[in-house]
Structures are given as C-alpha cells and as structure tokens.
Scaffold this motif. Structure first.
Motif, PDB file in Angstrom:
ATOM      1  N   SER B 174       0.860  -1.266   0.181  1.00 32.57           N
ATOM      2  CA  SER B 174       0.216  -0.015   0.064  1.00 32.57           C
ATOM      3  C   SER B 174       0.809   1.211  -0.046  1.00 32.57           C
ATOM      4  O   SER B 174       0.647   2.234  -0.604  1.00 32.57           O
ATOM      5  N   ALA B 175       1.846   1.237   0.610  1.00 32.58           N
ATOM      6  CA  ALA B 175       2.741   2.342   0.828  1.00 32.58           C
ATOM      7  C   ALA B 175       3.484   2.553  -0.819  1.00 32.58           C
ATOM      8  O   ALA B 175       3.625   3.642  -1.050  1.00 32.58           O
ATOM      9  N   GLN B 176       3.790   1.309  -1.259  1.00 36.85           N
ATOM     10  CA  GLN B 176       4.451   1.403  -2.662  1.00 36.85           C
ATOM     11  C   GLN B 176       3.475   2.030  -3.586  1.00 36.85           C
ATOM     12  O   GLN B 176       3.969   2.876  -4.458  1.00 36.85           O
ATOM     13  N   ARG B 177       2.115   1.662  -3.260  1.00 29.96           N
ATOM     14  CA  ARG B 177       1.293   2.311  -4.305  1.00 29.96           C
ATOM     15  C   ARG B 177       1.102   3.689  -4.088  1.00 29.96           C
ATOM     16  O   ARG B 177       0.880   4.504  -5.070  1.00 29.96           O
ATOM     17  N   ALA B 178       1.027   4.331  -2.731  1.00 26.01           N
ATOM     18  CA  ALA B 178       1.030   5.794  -2.640  1.00 26.01           C
ATOM     19  C   ALA B 178       2.296   6.265  -3.002  1.00 26.01           C
ATOM     20  O   ALA B 178       2.178   7.439  -3.955  1.00 26.01           O
ATOM     21  N   ILE B 179       3.263   5.522  -3.025  1.00 24.38           N
ATOM     22  CA  ILE B 179       4.442   6.362  -3.644  1.00 24.38           C
ATOM     23  C   ILE B 179       4.437   6.421  -4.957  1.00 24.38           C
ATOM     24  O   ILE B 179       5.031   7.200  -5.824  1.00 24.38           O
ATOM     25  N   GLY B 180       3.895   5.395  -5.690  1.00 21.63           N
ATOM     26  CA  GLY B 180       3.787   5.365  -7.202  1.00 21.63           C
ATOM     27  C   GLY B 180       2.888   6.479  -7.640  1.00 21.63           C
ATOM     28  O   GLY B 180       3.411   7.052  -8.694  1.00 21.63           O
ATOM     29  N   ALA B 181       2.148   6.899  -6.708  1.00 22.30           N
ATOM     30  CA  ALA B 181       1.230   8.169  -7.065  1.00 22.30           C
ATOM     31  C   ALA B 181       1.996   9.350  -6.577  1.00 22.30           C
ATOM     32  O   ALA B 181       1.592  10.510  -7.577  1.00 22.30           O
ATOM     33  N   THR B 182       2.923   9.622  -5.841  1.00 21.58           N
ATOM     34  CA  THR B 182       3.508  10.782  -5.327  1.00 21.58           C
ATOM     35  C   THR B 182       4.859  10.893  -5.634  1.00 21.58           C
ATOM     36  O   THR B 182       5.182  12.019  -5.495  1.00 21.58           O
ATOM     37  N   TYR B 183       5.496   9.833  -5.670  1.00 25.08           N
ATOM     38  CA  TYR B 183       6.892   9.608  -5.678  1.00 25.08           C
ATOM     39  C   TYR B 183       7.435  10.418  -4.394  1.00 25.08           C
ATOM     40  O   TYR B 183       8.421  11.066  -4.496  1.00 25.08           O
ATOM     41  N   ARG B 184       6.947   9.845  -3.408  1.00 25.67           N
ATOM     42  CA  ARG B 184       7.511  10.379  -2.245  1.00 25.67           C
ATOM     43  C   ARG B 184       7.716   9.108  -1.141  1.00 25.67           C
ATOM     44  O   ARG B 184       7.112   8.971  -0.243  1.00 25.67           O
ATOM     45  N   PRO B 185       8.877   8.524  -1.481  1.00 24.66           N
ATOM     46  CA  PRO B 185       9.225   7.122  -0.994  1.00 24.66           C
ATOM     47  C   PRO B 185       9.521   7.237   0.794  1.00 24.66           C
ATOM     48  O   PRO B 185       9.109   6.340   1.514  1.00 24.66           O
ATOM     49  N   PHE B 186      10.245   8.398   0.920  1.00 28.81           N
ATOM     50  CA  PHE B 186      10.713   8.453   2.222  1.00 28.81           C
ATOM     51  C   PHE B 186       9.493   8.665   3.154  1.00 28.81           C
ATOM     52  O   PHE B 186       9.371   7.847   4.306  1.00 28.81           O
ATOM     53  N   GLU B 187       8.833   9.499   2.842  1.00 32.74           N
ATOM     54  CA  GLU B 187       7.446   9.747   3.733  1.00 32.74           C
ATOM     55  C   GLU B 187       6.613   8.769   3.924  1.00 32.74           C
ATOM     56  O   GLU B 187       6.102   8.176   5.140  1.00 32.74           O
ATOM     57  N   PHE B 188       6.539   7.824   2.729  1.00 30.89           N
ATOM     58  CA  PHE B 188       5.422   6.889   2.985  1.00 30.89           C
ATOM     59  C   PHE B 188       6.068   5.533   3.783  1.00 30.89           C
ATOM     60  O   PHE B 188       5.485   4.845   4.329  1.00 30.89           O
ATOM     61  N   TYR B 189       7.160   5.178   3.301  1.00 29.83           N
ATOM     62  CA  TYR B 189       7.752   4.141   3.902  1.00 29.83           C
ATOM     63  C   TYR B 189       8.023   4.430   5.290  1.00 29.83           C
ATOM     64  O   TYR B 189       7.825   3.405   6.315  1.00 29.83           O
ATOM     65  N   LEU B 190       8.300   5.626   5.709  1.00 31.00           N
ATOM     66  CA  LEU B 190       8.583   5.972   7.067  1.00 31.00           C
ATOM     67  C   LEU B 190       7.089   5.712   7.905  1.00 31.00           C
ATOM     68  O   LEU B 190       7.182   5.288   8.859  1.00 31.00           O
ATOM     69  N   LEU B 191       6.078   6.389   7.119  1.00 33.11           N
ATOM     70  CA  LEU B 191       4.588   6.021   7.740  1.00 33.11           C
ATOM     71  C   LEU B 191       4.416   4.492   7.948  1.00 33.11           C
ATOM     72  O   LEU B 191       4.077   4.134   8.972  1.00 33.11           O
ATOM     73  N   ALA B 192       4.884   3.793   6.896  1.00 35.66           N
ATOM     74  CA  ALA B 192       4.545   2.195   7.119  1.00 35.66           C
ATOM     75  C   ALA B 192       5.362   1.732   8.317  1.00 35.66           C
ATOM     76  O   ALA B 192       4.850   0.746   9.022  1.00 35.66           O
ATOM     77  N   ALA B 193       6.563   2.089   8.412  1.00 37.12           N
ATOM     78  CA  ALA B 193       7.433   1.786   9.536  1.00 37.12           C
ATOM     79  C   ALA B 193       6.861   2.043  10.760  1.00 37.12           C
ATOM     80  O   ALA B 193       6.655   1.399  11.790  1.00 37.12           O
ATOM     81  N   ALA B 194       6.148   3.157  10.973  1.00 39.88           N
ATOM     82  CA  ALA B 194       5.673   3.695  12.188  1.00 39.88           C
ATOM     83  C   ALA B 194       4.482   2.887  12.489  1.00 39.88           C
ATOM     84  O   ALA B 194       4.306   2.533  13.628  1.00 39.88           O
TER      85      ALA B 194
END
Lengths: 215, 218
Positions: B174-194
């Motif tokens: 899901s984080a990867q999907r969001a990243i695909g749309a926004t190109y914001r890997p750091f933010e979304f992987y950090l959120l997933a990690a949290a």
C-alpha cells in the motif's frame, strides 16, 4: 525434475552465491560494529546514551528490515543519501543486524558477575581498564554462540536485497523461476547453496566456540 | 527534493487498509503456524521412519533458506501444479508454513521435556497413545512454549512485509502504491514503518500479559 536445466543454469547460481557471501561478510562486519557501539551505549553511565541505544534496538527490531532497506534505498535520495543497491543493502542490513547484536553483546556483558568488576576496581584498574582487561575477555566467550545465531539470521536476511534488485542468490532464483517456470528446481539450486553457506558458517562458529572455551 | 509530509493525509486510508491486511495476514499465518507447528512436531517425533526422515529433511531445508525464496517457491510452484491461489492465500500459506517449522522445533523440545510418567500414567488409565498425546502431553508442552512462540509471532509480523513482493496489498505494498502516485518514498515508507512499530508494540504488550498469566497459573 529437470536436471539438465539445473546443470545448465547452476554457474549463474554459483556467481550469485558469491555475491550473497560477500554481502553477508560485509553486513556481518558492519553489524558487529553497530552492535558493539549499541551495547556500549546501552551500558553507558549517561542516560542520554542509554536512551539512544534502547531506541536504536527498539526501532530497528520493531520494524521490518525490508521497510528499512526501502527507506534507505528509495527514500535516501530525498534527504541527500545516494547509494547504489549493493551499498544500500550492506548498510541497511548491517544497521538492522547491529540492533540484534546489540542485545547479544549487552546480554553477555551483563551476565559477567558484578564481583569481577568490583575486584578489578579495587585492584586499582580504571573503569575502562576493568572493562577491557577483565569483563570483555570473559564476555567475548559467552557471545560466540548467540552471535552465531545472529549470523545465521543475517545470511538469510540478505535475500531481502533481491527486492532492491541486487543480483544475489534469491534474485537469481526469482529471475530463473520467471523465465523457466521451474520453481522447484530453481528453489532447490538456490536452497542447496544457501544451506552450504549456512552449514559452513555454523561449523565455523562451533569451532570458534570450542576454541575460546576454557575448560 | 526535500521532505513533504503534507501528501500523507490524501493516501491515509489506503495505508490504513494495508494495515488491516497486514494484521489479518499476521493473525491468519500465526494460527496456521501454531497448529501446523504442533502437527509437524508430532510427525517429526512419532511418524514411522519412512515419513519422519524425509520430513525432517524438508524441515531442515525450510530453516536453512530465506523466507523470500520459499514465498517464490510456494507462489509460483502452486501455479505450476495447477493450483491458482490468490496471492494473499499463497502469502498466508508461505508465512504460516515457514513459522510452523520454527514452532515445531520449539514444540518438539517441549514434548520431549514433558515427564515420561505423564504418558505412562495416561496409558495406564486406558488412553490410547494418540489420545495420551492429544489430551495429556501436548497441552502441557504447548503451555511451556508459549513465550518463545510469541516471539516467533512478532517476527512473523515483520516478515509479513515480504509478501508484498508476490503482490499482496498489505501495508508495504500500500505504501508502494501511494509512492507510485506521489513519488514520495521516504515519507510513505516512514509512515509504514511507524505503523509496523505500533502493531509491534501492541503485540509485545499482549505477549507480556500472556506471560504473566501463564506464570501465575503455574
């Protein structure tokens, strides 16, 4: 079972196994460094260091290693860290393994009888001398076996870098499963190589463990 | 390109859904690995030699190879033999079997450490061998291994991230999907990690409670 195919592709698997070995060795070295620093931080007199050490262990053991790799490799460029996949793999896995090793090393150090430190201090050794000359040599003997368990986990964890396209054993197996549609054969090839690596490492650890015991 | 956390709210529900998947997969695989572990332990200890030895070989193989590799085997292997399971089912089976093997090792040791007199007494009272195992020996063994098994379950949560690689839309994917749309890997992987971290803390809390309860009842 398609042995002919297995014979044809196994040189590629051997090459990939070598990458897995190099990756494991570098990761283990970095892990040991991080683990030692982490353990010292957790055992420090300073509350700030103790807190940082505990936070390191908790965060890195409390989140998936895969996510940690992704943050470093894909997210790194956003904060100015540009690494190729192999470097990201070593650094990411090394820091992750370090969190587990921190606990192993700390556990061995605190299991040394308190009297040892007190006696060393009484004999006039400084805090550091007592650590280096009395406690650590004894603790090191206790660490070998549990660090061996950490090492075993670390070798299997190197498979994760397949997800950031490092061409190691799992990535190679994945690629050949995709192109030959022979998942079982490819699993067997990669699996045997992994088990050889893990078996040899295990024997090495057992040898070292016998070597350092005083009986 | 710096960091911009304001992109998160728009994709928050996708991530939450991923979270629900991750929890569901973890629970399902945990249950499978628990009962699978008991069955595997009984086979490894009591099955006839001809079944026991090959079984132990396979178990040994599962402990000596990475989970990711096993997931590929199960996902693509099942397709090859004509069983086309959804990725999520293949993921649960893969995770469940992998941890069942580890749980089985723990349970085997525990079964062997249950006093022999328990089995003998049960047999004397007229229970058959399998009844004695099911009703007397295994319940005692399982109780003894709950703390180390719960450690495995926490490891399972973190390893559930791997099923994203075979296309299960859990938290990581899901984080990867969001990243695909926004190109914001750091933010979304950090959120997933949290999110993983919070679920992990929750599991540790449950683990402490269970351990306390067991230690009281002994």
């Amino acid at each position: 079972m398609d042995f002919e195919l297995m014979l044809k592709v196994y040189p590629f698997f051997l090459e990939a196994a070598w990458i897995t070995i190099v990756l494991s060795v570098l990761t283990a070295i970095l892990g040991l460094i991080c683990g030692t620093l982490g353990a010292f931080a957790r055992l420090s007199r300073f509350a700030v260091l103790r807190f940082l050490g505990a936070a390191y262990v908790s965060v890195f053991r409390g989140t998936p290693a895969l996510i940690q790799l992704f943050i470093l490799y894909f997210g790194g460029p956003q904060i100015g860290i540009q690494l190729d996949a192999f470097e990201a793999g070593v650094i990411g896995l090394g820091i992750n393994a370090g969190a587990y090793m921190t606990e192993t090393i700390r556990g061995a150090v605190i299991s040394i009888d308190k009297g040892q430190r007190e006696a060393a201090r009484t004999l006039g050794l400084s805090q550091w001398q007592a650590m280096y000359k009395v406690i650590l040599p004894q603790a090191a003997r206790l660490m070998v076996r549990p660090l061996g368990v950490n090492l075993n986990m670390l070798i299997k964890a190197t498979a994760l870098v397949a997800a950031i396209s490092v061409v190691e054993l799992t990535y190679t197996a994945q690629r050949y499963i995709g192109s030959t549609y022979k998942p079982f054969e490819m699993f067997l090839l990669a699996g045997i190589l992994y088990m050889i690596i893990i078996y040899v490492t295990g024997r090495g650890v057992a040898w070292l463990d016998r070597k350092v015991q005083i009986t | 390109m710096g960091l911009d956390f304001t992109v998160i709210p728009k994709y928050f529900d996708i991530i939450l859904l991923g979270c629900a998947y991750t929890i569901g997969i973890t629970v399902a695989a945990a249950i499978l690995s628990f009962f699978g572990g008991i069955v595997f332990a009984v086979i490894a200890l009591y099955a006839p030699w001809i079944i026991r030895q090959p079984f132990r070989m396979v178990a040994w193989m599962f402990m000596g190879t990475p989970l990711l590799l096993q997931l590929f085997l199960i996902y693509f292997g099942l397709v090859q033999v004509g069983i086309d399971l959804p990725a999520v089912v293949a993921g649960i089976i893969g995770l469940g079997l992998h941890f069942a093997v580890y749980n089985s090792e723990l349970i085997q040791t525990a079964i062997l450490s249950v006093d022999k007199g328990q089995m003998e007494a049960a047999r004397t009272l007229g229970l058959s061998r399998s009844e004695a195992l099911r009703k007397v020996v295994i319940p005692q063994a399982v109780r003894a291994v709950i703390p180390p098994i719960s450690n495995n379950m926490i490891a399972l949560l973190k390893d559930s991230a791997l099923v994203s690689v075979i296309g299960v839309s859990e938290l990581t994917l899901s984080a990867q999907r969001a990243i695909g749309a926004t190109y914001r890997p750091f933010e979304f992987y950090l959120l997933a990690a949290a999110f993983y971290y919070v679920i992990n803390l929750g599991m540790e809390w449950v683990q402490r409670r269970i351990e306390r309860r067991i230690s009281i009842s002994r």
